[in-house]
Design an enzyme around this catalytic site. Structure first.
Site, short mmCIF file in Angstrom:
data_model
loop_
_atom_site.label_atom_id
_atom_site.label_comp_id
_atom_site.label_asym_id
_atom_site.label_seq_id
_atom_site.Cartn_x
_atom_site.Cartn_y
_atom_site.Cartn_z
N ASN A 107 -35.40 -22.50 6.57
CA ASN A 107 -36.10 -23.54 7.34
C ASN A 107 -35.19 -24.74 7.49
O ASN A 107 -35.06 -25.32 8.57
CB ASN A 107 -37.38 -23.97 6.63
CG ASN A 107 -38.34 -22.82 6.42
OD1 ASN A 107 -38.27 -21.83 7.13
ND2 ASN A 107 -39.22 -22.94 5.45
N ASP A 108 -34.57 -25.12 6.40
CA ASP A 108 -33.64 -26.26 6.46
C ASP A 108 -32.28 -25.84 6.99
O ASP A 108 -31.68 -26.56 7.78
CB ASP A 108 -33.52 -26.91 5.08
CG ASP A 108 -34.70 -27.80 4.79
OD1 ASP A 108 -35.06 -28.60 5.68
OD2 ASP A 108 -35.28 -27.70 3.70
N ARG A 112 -39.19 -23.67 -7.87
CA ARG A 112 -38.25 -24.59 -7.26
C ARG A 112 -38.57 -25.98 -7.78
O ARG A 112 -39.72 -26.42 -7.69
CB ARG A 112 -38.39 -24.56 -5.74
CG ARG A 112 -37.52 -25.66 -5.18
CD ARG A 112 -37.54 -25.88 -3.76
NE ARG A 112 -38.78 -26.29 -3.17
CZ ARG A 112 -38.96 -26.21 -1.86
NH1 ARG A 112 -38.02 -25.71 -1.09
NH2 ARG A 112 -40.09 -26.62 -1.33
N ARG A 121 -43.31 -23.70 -4.57
CA ARG A 121 -42.96 -25.06 -4.12
C ARG A 121 -43.67 -26.07 -5.03
O ARG A 121 -44.77 -26.53 -4.73
CB ARG A 121 -43.41 -25.28 -2.68
CG ARG A 121 -42.61 -24.52 -1.63
CD ARG A 121 -43.08 -24.90 -0.23
NE ARG A 121 -42.16 -24.51 0.80
CZ ARG A 121 -42.25 -23.39 1.54
NH1 ARG A 121 -43.24 -22.55 1.32
NH2 ARG A 121 -41.36 -23.15 2.47
N GLU A 141 -29.33 -24.18 1.62
CA GLU A 141 -30.08 -24.59 2.81
C GLU A 141 -29.38 -25.72 3.56
O GLU A 141 -29.92 -26.30 4.49
CB GLU A 141 -31.52 -24.95 2.45
CG GLU A 141 -31.69 -25.89 1.28
CD GLU A 141 -33.16 -26.14 0.91
OE1 GLU A 141 -34.05 -25.79 1.69
OE2 GLU A 141 -33.39 -26.71 -0.16
N HIS A 155 -52.35 -29.77 5.08
CA HIS A 155 -53.30 -29.12 4.17
C HIS A 155 -54.04 -28.02 4.87
O HIS A 155 -54.33 -26.97 4.30
CB HIS A 155 -54.36 -30.13 3.71
CG HIS A 155 -53.81 -31.18 2.85
ND1 HIS A 155 -53.88 -32.51 3.16
CD2 HIS A 155 -53.16 -31.09 1.69
CE1 HIS A 155 -53.30 -33.18 2.21
NE2 HIS A 155 -52.85 -32.36 1.31
C1 PEP Z 1 -36.50 -23.74 3.37
O1 PEP Z 1 -35.97 -24.82 3.64
O2 PEP Z 1 -36.26 -22.69 3.99
C2 PEP Z 1 -37.46 -23.63 2.26
C3 PEP Z 1 -37.86 -22.47 1.83
O3 PEP Z 1 -37.92 -24.76 1.69
P1 PEP Z 1 -38.95 -25.78 2.39
O4 PEP Z 1 -39.53 -25.08 3.59
O5 PEP Z 1 -39.96 -26.11 1.37
O6 PEP Z 1 -38.05 -26.92 2.74
MG MG Z 2 -36.00 -26.44 2.28
#
Ligand code: PEP
Ligand code: MG
Length: 586
Positions: A456-457, A334, A298, A433, A191
Site C-alpha cells: 500500500n505504501d 506490527r 495493525r 514499504e 471505522h
Molecule cells: C502497507 O503499507 O502495505 C501496509 C500493509 O500497511 P498499512 O496499510 O497499514 O500502511
Molecule cells: Mg504501510
C-alpha cells in the site's frame, strides 16, 4: 437505473430494499427564548448532556460485552466530545447572549466545528467529524424528544444508505436485518469499512453522492467486490447480479471446504496463507477462513479512538489473546504505525504538510522510546504464550532497524532482570514499504529474520500517488512494472540472504495477482480473512513451475494495464475450469 462507483469496503453481493438515513434526521427550528427563561434553558441543555452521557455509557458497555472492548472503546472518543469544555461553554454563552434555544445554538456550534474540521485535509480529523456529528445528534434528540431509526430494532431486511455510519450505528446494527450498506464518505481506514469487514456485511463506502441518488424503498444492489452500487436496476441487470450472487455464494460454499486443506501448489510448493487483522476480535474470523498465521496485526488500532495511551498491561492482554487463540500458529505484530492518516490527538502530533512523508510509524517510535518500549515489552511478554513475531513499519534504511533492535534488546534485558518469561528467539522483521528500503534490502536483511512487503505504501511512494486521493486513483497501479520489479528485487534479495519474505499490502488480497506473487517466490501472502479461501483456491489450482513462468512473462511487459489484461483473462479462464483436485470436487 444508476450505477455508482466507490470503494469496496467488504466483499459480497446483496440485493434488497434501501433504507436511507437522512443526515439531518431531526429538524431544528430557530426558537427564541425570554431572558427569564435562560436558567431553565441551560438546565435543559445540561440535562440533555447528562442523559446523552448515560446513553453512550450504556452503549459502550453493551458493545464491550458483546463485541469486545476495542469496539466499545470507540465510544470514549464520543464521551470526550460530550465533555469538551470549549463546545459546552460556547453553547451556554450563546444561549445567554442570543436568547436562542439550546438545540438551535448547539446545532450551529457543531456545524461550525464540523465545517472547520472538514477543511483540514486530514483523514483522522475528518473521521472525528463523524464523532462530533454523532454525539451532536444524540444531544439534540434528547432536547427535542425525537427518535431516530434504531438500527438495532429493524423488522425487515434492508440496505442502509447513509452519508456516513457512526461507530454507534454499525456497532448496534442488527446483522439479520442490515444486509448491506453504502455510504457517501469513508476510506479504507474508516471505522465503517473495518466494521463492515469484521461483520461480513457487503459494503461500499466513499460513493460521494449515494444519498442523493437513492431513496428509501428503492431496489439497490451492493457489489462489495467491485465497489459498485446499482440503483433501481433493469430486469436484465437484476438477473445478471442474481447470477453473480449465486455464483459468489457457490464459490463461498466450495471455498469453505478448502479451509483445512494446505495452501500448496499442484507440484508441492507451500506458501503461508496469513490474515491481516486490526483488532483482537478478528482472530476467530482469521481461523475460520483458514489462516495459517496472522501476517499483519495493525497494532495501532489499539491506540486510536481513545483518550489515553493503552498501558503496557492492556497491550499485553490484547496481544496475548491473539497469540493464544492462534497458537501454535504464528502472529506478526506490527509495532504501531501512527501518523500518516492515523493520529492520536492527545499525543499532540503536529499537523504536517505531507503526513505520509512525515513523522510516522518507526520515526515516531524511535523519537518516543518510552512509548515504543512499553509496546515492545508488552509484545515480548505475550511471546511467552505462543509464537509471536515483531515487525517494524516504515523502515527507510538499516540504521532504523539497528536502533529499534537496540531498544528491543534493552527491553529483553529489563524483563530478564525481573525474571519475566518471553521468547528470546522471537523473530524480528522489517516492513519493506519505502523504495529506499527496497533498494537496500540486502543491507537490511542481515539485521532481521524476515521481510514483509507493505505494497500500500510501496506503491504510493514509488509511483508518487497518494493512496487516499480518489482523483489520482487511476495511477495507483499494483501491476505497474516498477512495482513488480521492486517486488522481484525484494524477494530475490531476501532469499539470497536466507530470510523469508511475505507480502501484506492490499494487492496480496487480489486473487488475480496471486499466481504472480507465488511465481516470484513469495513465502507468505497476508490479507483480509475473507479473501483467504479464494487465494488458496488459486494456489491449489496452479503449479509453481507455471506460476514462475507467468511471473517471468509479466515482468517483460511494459505497462500495468498490459499485465492486468493478461492476468484477468487467465484468472477468468481458470475460474471457468473449476476445481482441479479430487478433494475439492466432492
Ligand atoms: C502497507 O503499507 O502495505 C501496509 C500493509 O500497511 P498499512 O496499510 O497499514 O500502511
Ligand atoms: Mg504501510
Amino acid at each position: 437505473m444508476k450505477v455508482l462507483r466507490g470503494i469496496a469496503a467488504s466483499p459480497g453481493i446483496i440485493i434488497g430494499k434501501a433504507l436511507r438515513l437522512d443526515s439531518e434526521e431531526v429538524s431544528i427550528p430557530k426558537r427564541t427564548i425570554k431572558e427569564s427563561a435562560i436558567p431553565k434553558e441551560i438546565t435543559r441543555f445540561q440535562d440533555a448532556l447528562t442523559r446523552t452521557r448515560a446513553e453512550i455509557l450504556s452503549i459502550r458497555d453493551k458493545i464491550s460485552k458483546e463485541i469486545g472492548k476495542e469496539h466499545g472503546d470507540i465510544f470514549n472518543a464520543h464521551l470526550m466530545v460530550l465533555e469538551d469544555r470549549a463546545i459546552i461553554e460556547e453553547v451556554m454563552e450563546r444561549i445567554k447572549k442570543e436568547l436562542l434555544s439550546s438545540e438551535y445554538v448547539l446545532s450551529q456550534v457543531l456545524r461550525k466545528y464540523v465545517q472547520s474540521f472538514m477543511k483540514i485535509n486530514d483523514e483522522y480529523l475528518r473521521e472525528r467529524v463523524s464523532d462530533i456529528s454523532d454525539v451532536g445528534r444524540r444531544v439534540i434528540r434528547h432536547l427535542v424528544g425525537e427518535q431516530r431509526v434504531n438500527l438495532g430494532e429493524l423488522k425487515e431486511k434492508v440496505i442502509i444508505i447513509a452519508y456516513d455510519l457512526s461507530p454507534s450505528d454499525t456497532a448496534v446494527m442488527n446483522r439479520k436485518s442490515v444486509i448491506g450498506f453504502a455510504t457517501d464518505i469513508g476510506g479504507r481506514t474508516s471505522h465503517t469499512a473495518i466494521m463492515a469487514k469484521s461483520l461480513e456485511i457487503p459494503a461500499v463506502v466513499g460513493l460521494e453522492s449515494v444519498t442523493q441518488h437513492v431513496k428509501t424503498d428503492d431496489t439497490v444492489i451492493v457489489d462489495g467486490i467491485q465497489g459498485v452500487i446499482v440503483v433501481n436496476p433493469t430486469p436484465a441487470e437484476l438477473q445478471k447480479y442474481r447470477q453473480e450472487q449465486a455464483r459468489y455464494q457457490e464459490i463461498g460454499r466450495g471455498l469453505r471446504k478448502l479451509r483445512d486443506l494446505p495452501c500448496i501448489t499442484t507440484d508441492g510448493r507451500r506458501i503461508e496463507l496469513a490474515a491481516n487483522i486490526e483488532l483482537p476480535e478478528e482472530t476467530p474470523s482469521a481461523l475460520s477462513h483458514g489462516a495459517d498465521a496472522i501476517g499483519l496485526y495493525r497494532s495501532e488500532f489499539l491506540y486510536l479512538n481513545r483518550a489515553d495511551l493503552p498501558t503496557e498491561e492492556e497491550q499485553y492482554q490484547a496481544y496475548r489473546k491473539v497469540v493464544q487463540e492462534m497458537a501454535p500458529k504464528p502472529v506478526v505484530i506490527r509495532t504501531f504505525d501512527l501518523g500518516g492518516d492515523k493520529f492520536l490527538s492527545h499525543l499532540q502530533m503536529p499537523h504536517e504538510m505531507n503526513p505520509f512523508l512525515g513523522w510516522r510509524a518507526i520515526r515516531f517510535c524511535l523519537a518516543s522510546p518510552a512509548i515504543f518500549k512499553e509496546q515492545l515489552r508488552a509484545i515480548l511478554r505475550a511471546s511467552a504464550h505462543g509464537k509471536l513475531r515483531i515487525m517494524y513499519p516504515m523502515i527507510s534504511g538499516v540504521q532504523e532497524v539497528r536502533q529499534a533492535n537496540r531498544l528491543l534488546a534493552e527491553c529483553k534485558d529489563e524483563l530478564r532482570v525481573k525474571r519475566v518469561p518471553f521468547d528470546d528467539n522471537i523473530e524480528v522483521g522489517a516492513m519493506i514499504e519505502i523504495p529506499s528500503a527496497a533498494l537496500t534490502c540486502d543491507i537490511i536483511a542481515p539485521e532481521v529474520d524476515f521481510f514483509s512487503v507493505g505494497t500500500n505504501d510501496l506503491i504510493q511512494y514509488s509511483i508518487a500517488v497518494d493512496r487516499i486521493n480518489e482523483k489520482i486513483a487511476y495511477l495507483y497501479e499494483p501491476a505497474h512494472p516498477a512495482v513488480l520489479r521492486l517486488l522481484k528485487t525484494i524477494v530475490d534479495t531476501a532469499h539470497e540472504k536466507k530470510i523469508w519474505v511475505g507480502i501484506c499490502g492490499e494487492m496480496a488480497g487480489d486473487p488475480m495477482l496471486t499466481t504472480v506473487l507465488l511465481g516470484m517466490g513469495m513465502d507468505e501472502i497476508s490479507t483480509s480473512p475473507v479473501m483467504l479461501p479464494e487465494i488458496k483456491r488459486v494456489v491449489r489450482g496452479t503449479s509453481y513451475a507455471e506460476a514462475q513462468e507467468i511471473a517471468r512473462y509479466v515482468l517483460t511487459m511494459k505497462t500495468g494495464s498490459e499485465v492486468v489484461d493478461f492476468l484477468k483473462m487467465r484468472y477468468q479462464q481458470a475460474q471457468r475450469s473449476g476445481p482441479t483436485r479430487k478433494e475439492e470436487k466432492k
